[in-house]
Write an enzyme that holds these catalytic residues in place. Sequence first.
Site, short mmCIF file in Angstrom:
data_model
loop_
_atom_site.label_atom_id
_atom_site.label_comp_id
_atom_site.label_asym_id
_atom_site.label_seq_id
_atom_site.Cartn_x
_atom_site.Cartn_y
_atom_site.Cartn_z
N ASN A 115 82.40 25.08 46.07
CA ASN A 115 82.93 26.36 45.61
C ASN A 115 83.64 27.11 46.74
O ASN A 115 84.51 27.93 46.49
CB ASN A 115 81.80 27.23 45.06
N ARG A 173 83.52 34.41 39.63
CA ARG A 173 84.18 33.10 39.83
C ARG A 173 85.33 33.15 40.83
O ARG A 173 85.64 32.13 41.45
CB ARG A 173 84.71 32.57 38.50
N ARG A 210 74.16 17.43 42.83
CA ARG A 210 73.84 18.82 42.51
C ARG A 210 75.10 19.60 42.85
O ARG A 210 75.61 19.49 43.97
CB ARG A 210 72.69 19.32 43.39
N ASP A 212 76.42 22.84 43.87
CA ASP A 212 76.00 24.12 44.41
C ASP A 212 76.88 25.25 43.86
O ASP A 212 78.08 25.08 43.67
CB ASP A 212 76.15 24.07 45.94
N HIS A 216 79.65 30.17 40.17
CA HIS A 216 80.82 30.76 40.81
C HIS A 216 82.07 29.92 40.64
O HIS A 216 83.10 30.19 41.25
CB HIS A 216 80.50 31.03 42.29
N GLU A 248 74.05 24.02 39.58
CA GLU A 248 73.19 25.14 39.95
C GLU A 248 73.73 26.42 39.34
O GLU A 248 74.73 26.98 39.83
CB GLU A 248 73.10 25.30 41.47
N ASN A 313 62.46 25.93 44.56
CA ASN A 313 63.53 25.22 45.27
C ASN A 313 63.70 25.79 46.67
O ASN A 313 62.95 26.69 47.07
CB ASN A 313 64.82 25.21 44.44
N ARG A 352 62.19 17.69 39.19
CA ARG A 352 62.45 17.56 40.62
C ARG A 352 61.27 18.15 41.39
O ARG A 352 60.86 19.28 41.12
CB ARG A 352 63.73 18.32 40.98
#
Length: 512
Positions: A115, A173, A210, A212, A216, A248, A313, A352
């Site tokens: 991102n 975003r 994953r 991240d 966003h 995520e 996490n 997880r």
Amino acid sequence: MKIFLLLVAVELCWAQYNPNVESGRTSIVHLFEWRWADIALECERYLAPNGYGGVQISPPNENIIITNPWRPWWERYQPISYKLCSRSGSEDELRNMVTRCNNVGVHIYVDAVVNHMCGSGGGAGTHATCGSYFNAGTRDFPAVPYSAWDFNDGKCHTGSGDIENYGDIYQVRNCRLVSLLDLALEKDYVRSTVANYMNTLIDMGVAGFRLDASKHMWPGDIKAFLDKLHNLNTKWFPEGTKPFIFQEVIDLGGEPITSDQYFGNGRVTEFKYGAKLGTVIRKWNGEKMSYLRNWGEGWGFMPSDKALVFVDNHDNQRGHGAGGASILTFWDPRLYKMAVGFMLAHPYGFTRVMSSYRWERNFVNGQDQNDWIGPPSNPDGSTKSVPINPDTTCGDNWVCEHRWRQIRNMVIFRNVVNGEPQVNWWENGNNQVAFGRGNKGFIIFNNDDWDLSINLQTGLPGGTYCDIISGEKEGNSCTGITVNVQNDGMGYFQIRTSAEDPFIAIHVNAKL
Ligand code: QV4
Ligand code: CA
């Protein structure tokens, strides 16, 4: 032909939700901040023999080096390039680890930070883990290369240039998350560059990602770079296998950005799971384990086949991200083991397990001032390897929750009961509950302040079973409590409040 096309469509449609674990394995473990060399050894000596399906690794790409505070764990969430050198090791060590883990059937899931790049105040120079030059102020990252054109500065309309209001989806975003330079993922160049990075890892043999900070990124932008990804390496995976994707997104309700907006791309992290389970096991807000009867979608969680679930996490175990004070971690071991045990016994979601390091906490007004502290390391900043003690625990402040007997044995329990329905729910109206999984396994908890002794229908074949929480089956004997199940399936259970771990779990592979 029609049926064939339909099957192909279903196959394609479901592909990125499939965790790509070897059949009979059902969980992955996040080896947070571990070195690649240690992960390779752990796959061979521990994860494969104990039925773990895979490892989520820390971001493998080049990141900024931060020295104030000293080498915080979160510097790895500030990319400088997609070169593969980091505190966990070199590209060669990464490739070697992926190969060795795959060879023993343990697959690798990469934490992909795409991102953004580093923070806007990151300065200029070569203070990055592969030594690449960059200039955060001019948005220059020649080692990728990215330049000012590849960032969203022009699209963000807040005064600070940072996200100021999570109620505005455009800010969330297109603006910077805590000042992190936000990539313009609507540009084909940026999408292709991200896809190239991920394809390098796929070709190396990784099984998924994953994503991240997915909240966003626009779901359509994520889809655009996912569409450019290769299928998995056929040395280890069947032809045509797509990478497993879990995004995520922290959706605890109350914001316009919701998890379901991302289902088209793959699975999504279910953050309500750990927040609620922590509240129940801690008995906060009048919550009781009896209320877990309809745990899962019944609690307002996303559909099970879209959910990636966990008790804690790397963020919320130290107060970052979201979830709040209810989150259980290794710092509360007795309650934590119950929560992880419940998660691994329950059919909801793909699970997880967290594996952490210990740090010195320093609470001021309820805030840990040391939430930044990086992994156990040497004075030069290099990460320490993970020493294994004679009793199989880890040394040098590596916690290794995944090696705790109760957690490791419940990972095996989940493999044994895989695919079996939840049956024979029992509760006392308070905090004593029990349930089975088909005729393969049964678990019972006593989180009340009084002893429990009861006969219950387990659904299991008659015989003597070894409790895998207080001990385990070794040869034909049991190092812990044994449970007798009659031929009609009735079993007798006794759990004192003083028990080290106030729960018992039995399964058909632990029958004596
Ligand atoms: C600070 C201020 C800014 C200021 C800036 C000025 O907060 O307002 O503009 O200085 O330079 C670190 C620092 C943070 C600092 C920032 C930029 O903690 O104080 O900004 O760097 O220099 C991790 C950490 C963050 C860390 C970040 C980058 O948690 O603290 O920021 O790495 O190093 C939301 C998101 C969710 C996110 C979660 C933490 O929706 O996506 O917050 N979770 C993921 C990761 C997480 C990671 C990131 C996203 C970012 O799981 O570990 O953040 O990649 O809920
Ligand atoms: Ca963004």
